[in-house]
Design an enzyme around this catalytic site. Structure first.
Site: not given
Ligand code: ITT
Length: 184
Positions: A8, A10, A12, A66, A143, A145, A165
């Protein structure tokens, strides 16, 4: 300690799975190898294509994910295009598209793929229903959120801690399934 490579870029996503495994005997290691996100209708196909691409260059077991946000009033948009839409029209663009609607329901989906060399991947799916806010709220997460409130809550994902979360989220659920599988 078991090593789990996560393909990844990303940070986050990486932080969320690392938070989830911090008390377990698993170390998640990021590999930012990158893979093309093909233009198809579902996240499962994107993940499977990504796995094939990575297996050609990486010879260890790995996971990739994904994810996407599917907004009912926009017929499931941005869905598989969530990344592109986030970096183009962004949150402001989504809120503008929804300016005149009261139908604010949406679904976050996450598809994790676990793959061993030369084998087909195993997929783990997590979903989280919720609503799209009128305005952005909160500074945590990443993103979409700040505009997503999960069902049964009043805070957006961006107003929650990572741990909170994970308890509600599509990713938390998919990761729990993955961890159950790895325990067996
Ligand atoms: P990879 O390197 O792991 O592929 P990515 O950023 O390309 O990371 P995805 O294609 O899976 O991620 O996700 C598409 C977009 O959806 C992502 O860029 C975020 O903007 C958004 N997204 C995914 N999960 C999210 C979450 O938990 N909260 C908010 N936005 C999220």
């Amino acid at each position: 300690m078991k090593k789990l490579y996560f393909i990844t870029g990303n940070m986050g996503k990486l932080a969320e799975i690392q938070e989830r495994v911090k008390t377990l005997d698993i170390k998640v290691i990021q590999k930012d190898l990158g893979y093309p996100e093909i233009q198809v209708e579902n996240l499962e196909d994107v993940a499977e294509y990504g796995v094939k691409h990575i297996q050609k260059q990486f010879n260890e077991p790995f996971i990739l994910e994904d994810a996407g946000l599917f907004i009912d009033d926009l017929d499931g948009f941005p869905g598989v295009y969530s990344k592109y839409v986030f970096y183009t029209i962004g949150l402001k663009g989504i809120l503008k598209l929804m300016e005149n609607t009261t139908k604010r329901s949406a679904l976050f989906r996450s598809v994790y793929a676990y793959a061993e060399p030369n084998s087909k991947p195993i997929l783990f799916v997590g979903e989280c229903k919720g609503t799209i806010t009128i305005k952005e709220r909160g500074t945590g997460g990443f993103g979409y959120d700040p505009i997503f409130v999960p069902e049964g809550e009043s805070k957006t994902f961006a107003e929650m801690s990572r741990e909170e979360k994970n308890r509600y989220s599509h990713r938390g659920k998919a990761v729990d399934e993955l961890l159950d599988f790895l325990k067996k």
